[in-house]
Design a protein around this motif. Structure first.
Motif, short mmCIF file in Angstrom:
data_model
loop_
_atom_site.label_atom_id
_atom_site.label_comp_id
_atom_site.label_asym_id
_atom_site.label_seq_id
_atom_site.Cartn_x
_atom_site.Cartn_y
_atom_site.Cartn_z
N ILE A 40 0.87 -1.25 0.07
CA ILE A 40 0.06 -0.02 -0.02
C ILE A 40 0.88 1.25 0.00
O ILE A 40 0.59 2.49 -0.74
N GLU A 41 2.12 1.21 0.75
CA GLU A 41 2.78 2.36 0.68
C GLU A 41 3.64 2.65 -0.70
O GLU A 41 3.63 3.91 -1.32
N GLY A 42 3.63 1.55 -1.38
CA GLY A 42 4.28 1.66 -2.86
C GLY A 42 3.21 2.32 -3.82
O GLY A 42 3.34 2.96 -4.62
N ARG A 91 -2.97 7.78 2.96
CA ARG A 91 -2.46 8.33 1.87
C ARG A 91 -2.97 8.26 0.67
O ARG A 91 -3.11 9.54 -0.25
N LEU A 92 -3.73 7.19 0.33
CA LEU A 92 -4.40 7.05 -0.97
C LEU A 92 -5.38 8.06 -1.35
O LEU A 92 -5.79 8.26 -2.24
N SER A 119 -10.94 3.07 -2.58
CA SER A 119 -10.21 4.20 -2.63
C SER A 119 -10.19 4.91 -3.91
O SER A 119 -9.92 6.30 -3.88
N ALA A 120 -10.40 4.52 -4.96
CA ALA A 120 -10.47 4.93 -6.53
C ALA A 120 -11.69 5.69 -6.34
O ALA A 120 -12.62 5.58 -5.87
N ALA A 149 -10.77 12.20 3.11
CA ALA A 149 -9.62 11.83 3.56
C ALA A 149 -9.70 11.75 5.26
O ALA A 149 -9.09 10.95 6.11
N GLU A 150 -10.38 12.81 5.79
CA GLU A 150 -10.59 13.00 7.11
C GLU A 150 -11.44 12.04 7.80
O GLU A 150 -11.45 11.46 8.70
N ALA A 151 -12.54 11.72 6.78
CA ALA A 151 -13.59 10.75 7.16
C ALA A 151 -13.13 9.32 7.35
O ALA A 151 -13.21 8.32 8.17
#
Length: 253
Positions: free
Chosen positions: A32-34, A85-86, A111-112, A212-214
């Motif tokens: 996921i970091e990548g 981060r996504l 996330s998309a 993102a905050e949610a």
């Protein structure tokens, strides 16, 4: 920008970010970091206007590998830091979901901005069938896409749904023929990339305001509940039943 697990290839104004952990593309924190690293670099690429997220192998992403020994499983706390981060990247993302998007794999697909799938694609928020609370921000993202009632049904039942049902529910934005998911997702992204790049970023930021905050708030709650439920007999039974491909016998303990 490329790593053994995540590669990036750009054609015109569309970048294809591909996961390479076939056949099931189980994730961990590093994967996921990548993906998040790739997205952030593409945010700085003025020629990139839209991203396609896809995967090599049989399935888009089968989530976490619960067949691994307990000590080798994903640490949700570290994972969710990277997952958040996504949702903070600026370019529109189209997920090409072939095969299955299960558990956290469904969370990755959510996330998309858009999802393209086939009738043979499979979706499940199967956490309850494992005796576990949902994670990867699904409690925030799934209701946003399919509505509160359908999300609640899918989260409580943990059932699997094919591409046609997912499309009818709004989870899938475009249904492509089997074997044509990736080309269809690229065409979808190219439609987006035909628009003015600064307007794309501005519109997307408005439409995703607060998301993102949610997700950050949701993953904090999810982590708390997952940690509690992972200590239960029902979780151990759910994981064992999944590994043995049998129906679980839950006892509420």
């Amino acid at each position: 920008m490329n790593t053994p697990d995540v590669t990036v290839e750009r054609g015109g104004h569309v970048a294809v970010v591909e996961i390479h952990r076939p056949p099931n593309n189980y994730f961990d924190t590093a994967l996921i970091e990548g993906i998040a690293d790739a997205y952030e670099r593409l945010d700085d690429d003025a020629q990139c206007r839209a991203i396609v997220l896809c995967a090599e192998g049989k399935h888009f992403c089968a989530g976490a590998d619960f067949a691994r020994p307990a000590g080798d499983r994903v640490s949700p706390g570290e994972l969710y830091v990277q997952a958040a981060r996504l949702f903070r990247t600026g370019k529109p993302v189209v997920a090409a979901v072939h095969g299955a998007a299960i558990g956290g794999g469904l969370g990755l697909a959510l996330s998309a901005d858009f999802r393209v799938a086939a009738p043979s694609s499979k979706f499940a928020a199967n956490f309850s069938r494992l005796g576990l609370h949902p994670g990867f921000g699904i409690t925030a993202t799934l209701p946003r896409v399919v509505g509160q009632q359908k999300a609640l049904e899918w989260l409580l039942t943990g059932e699997h749904y094919g591409g046609e049902i997912a499309h009818a529910a709004g989870l899938v934005d475009e249904l492509a023929a089997d074997g044509e998911v990736r080309p269809a997702a690229i065409r979808f992204a190219e439609r987006i990339a035909a628009s003015a790049p600064l307007a794309l970023i501005s519109i997307r930021a408005t439409m995703r305001a607060g998301l993102a905050e949610a997700v950050a708030a949701a993953t904090a709650r999810e982590l708390e509940e997952q940690t509690r439920l992972q200590a239960t007999a029902d979780f151990r039974e759910g994981v064992a039943a999944a590994a043995q491909r049998r129906a679980p016998t839950f006892t509420g303990r």
